[in-house]
Each structure stands twice: as C-alpha cells, then as structure tokens.
Scaffold this active site. Sequence first.
Site, PDB file in Angstrom:
ATOM      1  N   GLU A  46       0.596  -0.872  -0.274  1.00 56.68           N
ATOM      2  CA  GLU A  46       0.526  -0.429   0.197  1.00 56.68           C
ATOM      3  C   GLU A  46       1.157   0.969  -0.461  1.00 56.68           C
ATOM      4  O   GLU A  46       1.646   1.697   0.579  1.00 56.68           O
ATOM      5  CB  GLU A  46      -0.699  -0.034   1.205  1.00 56.68           C
ATOM      6  N   LYS A 115      -8.867   2.476  -1.964  1.00 54.70           N
ATOM      7  CA  LYS A 115      -9.249   2.053  -1.002  1.00 54.70           C
ATOM      8  C   LYS A 115     -11.138   2.154  -0.620  1.00 54.70           C
ATOM      9  O   LYS A 115     -10.937   3.025  -0.192  1.00 54.70           O
ATOM     10  CB  LYS A 115      -8.453   2.524  -0.056  1.00 54.70           C
ATOM     11  N   TYR A 121      -8.913   4.853  13.459  1.00 50.06           N
ATOM     12  CA  TYR A 121      -9.114   4.355  15.620  1.00 50.06           C
ATOM     13  C   TYR A 121      -7.846   4.513  15.587  1.00 50.06           C
ATOM     14  O   TYR A 121      -6.625   3.987  14.971  1.00 50.06           O
ATOM     15  CB  TYR A 121      -9.646   3.077  15.506  1.00 50.06           C
ATOM     16  N   CYS A 170      -5.487  -3.168   2.655  1.00 47.66           N
ATOM     17  CA  CYS A 170      -5.261  -3.679   3.937  1.00 47.66           C
ATOM     18  C   CYS A 170      -6.569  -3.488   4.990  1.00 47.66           C
ATOM     19  O   CYS A 170      -7.544  -4.923   4.306  1.00 47.66           O
ATOM     20  CB  CYS A 170      -4.384  -2.236   4.091  1.00 47.66           C
TER      21      CYS A 170
END
Length: 649
Positions: A46, A115, A121, A170
């Site tokens: 990525e 994506k 978080y 991801c």
Amino acid sequence: MHYGFVKVCSATVPVKVADVEYNTENIIKAIKESTENGSMLTVFPELCVCGYTCGDLFNQRLLIEKSEEGLNKIVRSTAGTNNLIFVGVPVIYGGKLYNCAVAVSGAKILGVIPKTYLPDYGEFYERRNFAVADGENSEVLLCGQSVPFGTKLVFSAKNFKDFTVSAEICEDLWAPLSPSVRHTCALPISLSPSVGHSVAGANIIVNLSCSDEIAGKCNYRRDLVRMQSAKLICGYIYTDAGDGESTTDMAFAGHNIISENGTVLAESKLFDNGLIYSEIDVEMLADEKRRTASGFFSEIGKKGYSVIEFTAGEFDGKLSREFPKFPFVPDKGEKLSERVEIILSIQAKGLEKRLIHTGAKTAVIGISGGLDSALALLVAYRAFGYMGKDAKDIIAVTMPGFGTTDKTKNNSVKLIEALGATCKIVPIADSVNLHFNDIGHDKDKYDVTYENAQARMRTLILMDIANQTGGLVIGTGDLSELALGWATYNGDHMSMYGVNSSVPKTLVKHLIAYEAERLKDVCGDILKDILDTEISPELLPPENGKISQKTEDIVGPYILHDFFLYYAVRKGFKPEKILWLAKKTFKDYYDGKTVEKWLKNFYKRFFAQQFKRSCVPDGVKVGSVALSPRGDWRMPSDAVSDLWINNID
C-alpha cells in the site's frame, strides 16, 4: 502448457518515507527480478511509491505530483513485458485524494482501485488525508492516460480465461464486508450492497497492505488471509509494507502471504524484505466454484463490474509449491493424530447408529490378517465401547483358504483374542473344492473362478453367521479398492454396512498405526506386524509359505492410485495434468513411464468397474472424496474412458 497455474509474486521492497525516487527505483528493480523469475502477477504494498507513513505530507501537492511521476516511470519500465503489476499510489480524482492500487502491464495503466474502508482508530487516521471510495466506476486521467477508476474492476487475461484478478487494500480485508466478499460503499452505509470481487468472477484477490506489527498480530493476519481464500474459493495475495516505513509510532514487518482456497502456499519471515513466489491454480479454483457453489458465483463482469482485459505472460512450468504424496493424509504430528481420531470416531459412530437402528445383536466381520479387516475390527471395537456392549458380541471370523499363510492366520486370531471378540475359524478349502465339483471346475486351474469362488464362499459364511446370531455383516473394503473395482462382485464387494468405504488405502495404514499406539498394551505389537504384511487377497497358493499374490503388482501402487483418485475425483483435473503433477511429485520413486502406465490402468479400471460401485452397501463418509452412488458420485456404469485415456496419450 500452463495447466491452470499462474506464477505470482508478493514483493516488499525497502522504502524511504517521501523519497519517491528511491522507492520507484526499488520497485522497478523488483519488477525486473520478478519478471525474470517468471512471475505473471506481482503485488507491492500500500502506498509504496511514496511510503504509507507520510502523514500530513499527503496534503503537499509536491508529494502527490512526484508520486505520479514515479508511477509513470514504473509504467514505462513494464514495456515489452506481460507481468501484471499492482502498486500503491495516492491519486487525485474529482478534487479528492484517494489511497489507490494501480494495475499496470505492458507500459499501460489498466485501472485504478481506491480503498473502500479507511481505518480511523488507534494508531490510524487515514480519513484525515484520504477520501472514501464511493463504489461507482468512472475514469481518471493519470500519467497522461484515461483509465478506469473504481472498486468494481476485474482484470481478465485474454489468453488465459481463468486468470482473473481484483484488488482491495489493507483495511478492506479486515472489514466485516470486504470488497472481495460483498461490495458496498463505506459511506453512506444506507446504500444497498452488491456482490463482491470473487462472486463477480475474480479467481485471485490481491491486497496491497501496510499493517503495523504488534505481538500476536501475524497469527491473526495469517488466519484471516487463509480463511478469506477458503470461503471465497480464490487465490489471495497479501503484500505488506516493511523496512523503511516510519517507526515514529509503529513497526512494519513485511508479512507477505500467498494463499489458495484455505492453504497457505508461501509466507515471508517477519522483518525480512524481499520477494516470495508461488503458483496459484486458477483452473482448479474456477472448477471448484462451479462444482461446490453452483448458482452463487456469477459470470465475470456481472453485477456492475467492469472487465479490463490484459495479455498474460506464459507460465514457465516451474513449480515452487509441492503437492503432497499423500493427499488424503495430513502432515505428521498433532494435526495427523487429531484427524485420525476424528475419522475413527466418525466410522465408529456410523456403525453404532446402524447397529442400534437395526437392533442387531452382533457385528460379524471377516478377518484376514490384512489392513482393511483389522481396521474394520478396530472400528467395531470402538462402536461397541460407545454402546457399552461387550466385545464378545463382535463375531470375528477367520476363513483360511488356498492362499492363506500362517502369518496372516495367526495375526487374525491374535488380534481377535486381544480385543476380546468372539473368534470363529472356518476353513473354506473343502467347501470350495466341493463347489468346484458341482460346477465342473478344475481345482488346479488358478483362474478368476478359482479366486472368486473363495471370496464368495467367505461372504456366504459371514451372511449365514450373521443370520445365526442376529447380527450385521460389517464390510471391510476401502475407498481405493472401490475406485479400482478390486473386489469380487457379490463376494467381499457385499456386506450390510461398509465402515471403510470412504477410507483410502494410504490412510488405512495411519489409522491402524494410531490405534497400535493407543492400544499398545492390548494389541500394539500385533497391529504393527499387520502393518508390515504385504497387501494381498491371498487367493492363490503361497510360495514357500509366503504370500505369492501381491495386489500392488497387479493393479499398481496404492500411493499412486490414491494420488490419482484425489485429483481426478476431488479436483476434477484432466489426466494430462494429473500425469504432469504425479511425475514431479514421485520423480524420486517412479519413472515417467511407470507413472503413465498406472494412470492409464487407474482410468480403465475406474470406468470399467463402476457397476460395482452402483450397488455398494451403506457406509459413512469420512473425507472429501467418497464414491457412494447415493451421495458424492453418480456415474453411468457404461460410460467409456476413451477421452481420458486419449488425454494421457
């Protein structure tokens, strides 16, 4: 000939955060290396062109422009090659910045995949810099090319119909509804979902990732990738960022994984940048989807997906992955012991239910001193233990005939007595000779009548003893014998319940070896001696007191036949592919002509002997291959084998 295999590469290269030129050079070197090593599909991490951990530098126009320049160099470097490349790049579209996977081949950008799920978080704050994909396909101008932009893209090889690829990035994998499973926009969540990549026709899913490393995470990640490939019946290439990403708050280990339909084919060591390779069998995946999930998986390009064609490279024929010699037997150790215990329990529970249902007072088994009858007796012993019944109600009958040796007869009696079953010895020579007189057969003519008369006499005896004792005759024949038709019709072919009917010969040995250890104080030495006994029907007179009739000399080695059986029935491979794999797998054991000889024999017998399988007794299924006409295998008894034999030639 590619035989359905796509050679793939998962590549993690050293990066420097925000040093696009350095990163681009390393990516180009890795592309060259993977191409030279025969890779047909290469995946990078990525945002690898600039580095994932750039933070608010993603708001700097200079970094975005330089990333596009780096991408352009990468695109140009692929001129003249057919290696399908996926690299991670930040891309501006519609005034917003997206974290994207870019597909490149032959100096062209094939498509851009943004994506879907952006983590926001803990240590992640991607939404601070990137926009969420909206799920709709459109076009974007990138490196001077107008190319497809969207999450619903399937890349399909023009010259290799099952080589189809889609991408996710991801967090997309970690989300409850990843794009590969079921596609929906991350925002707003009220929009109705649609099918995912795999259902829309992708046989390989690539994941460009930058997953930080913490204690224990690698095990979870591996299981996640493996199970994603299993439930989607796909190949899954997970490529992780490694050395060079910022360690201000996190560390990155470059944990790369190549998985196929629930099996990890290749995996990198943590904190070890580099390239790993394997081969994904897309032909098998396509067949498996069609066979096991009919009606669920769509044709390629359905449900709003755009199909983008490319020309695939040629498979170099070099396999880095291994195919197990014993496909029915798991690896040694705890996994094998666990599998064996489950199989024995399934067999015994199946028999227990049948005995209870029929109200049978006894279980009647013919014991020869060989592998299969020993296993059937051990299963009955377990079943009686489950029911709390005395093992003396297992009527174990040994019936010495013209070919019986002292070793097999003695082992039969010893095993029966050790387990506390009731032993009956019923010699059959006189009865068979009387039968020969009745039908006018020369007792010195060792032909099929000579052999089969003994097998049918034994079955007659067992059936009548079962009537005498209010019991059921328990069959001993195994799956390998069923496949080859290696049984006397209405002889050992017949019983009232076949406990071994889905257990292949190569697995029988492991089941007995397991019981030999578990019951070592009861009958361990006897079982070990049975394991060392030559496989034989013992229907021809012995020579110098030793077995003269060796089954594997007649029908071929069971290690080969079980390999053939698994890939022919379970996987549906063409004979030429099975032959190719078998030659590679058994190159240290058999020459190519020997493998080909026994493969032809397998198909000839498999087709010719179907009539025996069409009327086999009930028997519980223990594995993924079974030949019951009521369950897994429905085949006309008069189908011809010419197509399969000719395919070998």
